[in-house]
Design a protein around this motif. Structure first.
Motif, PDB file in Angstrom:
ATOM      1  N   UNK A  24     113.922  70.153  27.358  1.00  0.00           N
ATOM      2  CA  UNK A  24     114.799  69.842  26.229  1.00  0.00           C
ATOM      3  C   UNK A  24     116.018  69.056  26.684  1.00  0.00           C
ATOM      4  N   UNK A  25     116.595  69.445  27.801  1.00  0.00           N
ATOM      5  CA  UNK A  25     117.756  68.742  28.343  1.00  0.00           C
ATOM      6  C   UNK A  25     117.391  67.316  28.755  1.00  0.00           C
ATOM      7  N   UNK A  31     116.605  60.335  25.855  1.00  0.00           N
ATOM      8  CA  UNK A  31     116.315  59.740  24.546  1.00  0.00           C
ATOM      9  C   UNK A  31     117.137  60.447  23.469  1.00  0.00           C
ATOM     10  N   UNK A  32     118.422  60.215  23.432  1.00  0.00           N
ATOM     11  CA  UNK A  32     119.288  60.944  22.486  1.00  0.00           C
ATOM     12  C   UNK A  32     118.970  60.667  21.022  1.00  0.00           C
ATOM     13  N   UNK A  33     118.290  59.547  20.725  1.00  0.00           N
ATOM     14  CA  UNK A  33     117.968  59.219  19.342  1.00  0.00           C
ATOM     15  C   UNK A  33     116.643  59.828  18.888  1.00  0.00           C
ATOM     16  N   UNK A  34     115.918  60.457  19.820  1.00  0.00           N
ATOM     17  CA  UNK A  34     114.626  61.053  19.497  1.00  0.00           C
ATOM     18  C   UNK A  34     114.842  62.496  19.039  1.00  0.00           C
ATOM     19  N   UNK A  35     114.606  62.758  17.774  1.00  0.00           N
ATOM     20  CA  UNK A  35     114.932  64.059  17.194  1.00  0.00           C
ATOM     21  C   UNK A  35     113.726  65.002  17.275  1.00  0.00           C
ATOM     22  N   UNK A  36     113.492  65.512  18.465  1.00  0.00           N
ATOM     23  CA  UNK A  36     112.422  66.483  18.670  1.00  0.00           C
ATOM     24  C   UNK A  36     112.954  67.896  18.456  1.00  0.00           C
ATOM     25  N   UNK A  50     105.943  69.909  20.419  1.00  0.00           N
ATOM     26  CA  UNK A  50     107.230  69.746  19.729  1.00  0.00           C
ATOM     27  C   UNK A  50     106.958  69.266  18.319  1.00  0.00           C
ATOM     28  N   UNK A  51     108.003  69.275  17.512  1.00  0.00           N
ATOM     29  CA  UNK A  51     107.919  68.745  16.159  1.00  0.00           C
ATOM     30  C   UNK A  51     108.727  67.457  16.086  1.00  0.00           C
ATOM     31  N   UNK A  52     108.114  66.428  15.512  1.00  0.00           N
ATOM     32  CA  UNK A  52     108.796  65.157  15.290  1.00  0.00           C
ATOM     33  C   UNK A  52     108.542  64.741  13.856  1.00  0.00           C
ATOM     34  N   UNK A  53     109.567  64.886  13.003  1.00  0.00           N
ATOM     35  CA  UNK A  53     109.470  64.544  11.587  1.00  0.00           C
ATOM     36  C   UNK A  53     108.277  65.217  10.928  1.00  0.00           C
ATOM     37  N   UNK A  54     108.118  66.517  11.180  1.00  0.00           N
ATOM     38  CA  UNK A  54     107.074  67.279  10.513  1.00  0.00           C
ATOM     39  C   UNK A  54     105.709  67.193  11.139  1.00  0.00           C
ATOM     40  N   UNK A 193     110.877  57.047   4.741  1.00  0.00           N
ATOM     41  CA  UNK A 193     109.612  56.645   5.338  1.00  0.00           C
ATOM     42  C   UNK A 193     109.753  56.199   6.778  1.00  0.00           C
ATOM     43  N   UNK A 194     110.813  55.461   7.068  1.00  0.00           N
ATOM     44  CA  UNK A 194     111.056  55.019   8.456  1.00  0.00           C
ATOM     45  C   UNK A 194     111.357  56.224   9.342  1.00  0.00           C
ATOM     46  N   UNK A 195     112.120  57.168   8.814  1.00  0.00           N
ATOM     47  CA  UNK A 195     112.470  58.362   9.584  1.00  0.00           C
ATOM     48  C   UNK A 195     111.230  59.198   9.897  1.00  0.00           C
ATOM     49  N   UNK A 196     110.276  59.222   8.959  1.00  0.00           N
ATOM     50  CA  UNK A 196     109.053  59.995   9.140  1.00  0.00           C
ATOM     51  C   UNK A 196     107.966  59.215   9.878  1.00  0.00           C
TER      52      UNK A 196
END
Length: 230
Positions: A24-25, A31-36, A50-54, A193-196
Motif C-alpha cells: 500500500x505504501x 502512483x499517488x493518482x491511482x486510487x486503489x 485490490x479495488x479500482x473504481x468498483x 465514466x472516465x473515473x470508472x
C-alpha cells in the motif's frame, strides 16, 4: 509447544499485514493518482487483490504490475475474482441514477444502466436490442465520447421528454431541436465514466455490479439475468 505454535501464528499474521502495508505504501508513493482500495492477500502467493473504481484488480508484490481478469481455482472451478467481487461494494451503488434518462418497459423488474454515445454505431445497434427486452428499467447515461455528440446529448436532456427524444434519435435518426440552456449532467457523466475507466460505448452495468463494454444482444442480456437471478 502450544505457546510456540501461537507465536508462529502471530509472526505469520504480522508478516502478512506488513506485506499488505508495504505494498500500500509503495502504491501511494509511486502512483499517488491511482486510487486503489481494499488491498489484500489472495490465495496465490505474492499476488494481491485490490479495488479500482468498483472492479477487482491484481497486483504483484513489487507494485510494478497491475492486471485484470478472472482467476479460477482448478481443483473446484471456483471463480476467485467473482468471490472477491461479491465481497466488495457493487459498481451499481456508485451510479448517480438521477443523472440518467430513465426508460421503463412493462413492470420494469430488470434493471440495467447504459453509457451511450449517440454517434456510436454500436450504441445504435444496441438500442435495437434494448427494444426487444420486456419488463426492464434502463438508466441511460448519455456519454458523448465523440466531440460532435456533446451538444446533441445536451439537447436531448433539455427536451420536454428526454426518453422519447433519445429513442427517436437512436431508432429513427430524428434530431432534437431543443436548446442546450438547462441544468444537465453531461459533464458529470463524462467525468464519472472516465473515473470508472469506461473507454468505449456502449458500456452496460447490471444491477449486481458486473459490467460489459461493447455490444450485447437481447438474448445475451436475458441469459445473464436468468443466470444471476436478476
Amino acid at each position: 509447544m502450544l505457546r510456540l505454535f501461537l507465536c508462529v501464528i502471530a509472526l505469520l499474521c504480522q508478516a502478512v499485514y506488513a506485506d499488505v502495508q508495504n505494498l500500500t505504501q509503495q502504491i501511494h508513493l509511486k502512483y499517488p493518482q491511482l486510487h486503489l482500495t481494499q488491498i489484500a492477500n489472495t490465495p496465490i502467493q505474492h499476488l494481491y487483490s485490490a479495488q479500482l473504481d468498483g472492479q477487482v484488480v491484481y497486483l504483484d508484490e513489487s507494485a510494478e504490475y497491475l492486471f485484470t481478469g478472472a482467476i479460477l481455482r482448478l481443483k473446484d472451478q471456483k471463480n476467485i475474482t467473482q468471490a472477491l467481487s461479491q465481497k466488495s461494494s457493487s459498481l451499481w451503488s456508485m451510479l448517480p441514477l438521477q443523472d440518467a434518462i430513465q426508460i421503463v418497459k412493462g413492470t420494469g423488474q430488470h434493471q440495467i444502466a447504459v453509457f451511450s454515445d449517440p454517434n456510436c454505431p454500436y450504441c445504435q445497434q444496441f438500442e435495437r436490442e434494448l427494444s426487444r427486452l420486456n419488463n426492464v428499467t434502463v438508466y441511460l447515461f448519455m456519454y458523448p465520447l465523440r466531440t460532435q455528440s456533446v451538444k446533441l446529448t445536451k439537447q436531448v436532456w433539455c427536451s420536454p421528454n428526454a426518453s422519447y427524444t433519445w429513442q427517436k434519435l437512436m431508432q429513427q435518426g430524428i434530431y432534437p431541436t431543443a436548446t442546450t440552456h438547462c441544468e444537465q449532467p453531461i459533464e458529470r457523466n463524462l467525468a464519472l465514466g472516465h473515473r470508472l475507466g469506461f473507454d468505449g460505448t456502449p458500456t452496460i452495468i447490471f444491477a449486481n455490479g458486473e459490467k460489459n463494454i461493447g455490444l450485447l444482444s437481447a438474448t445475451q442480456i436475458q441469459d445473464f439475468w436468468q443466470q444471476h437471478g436478476l
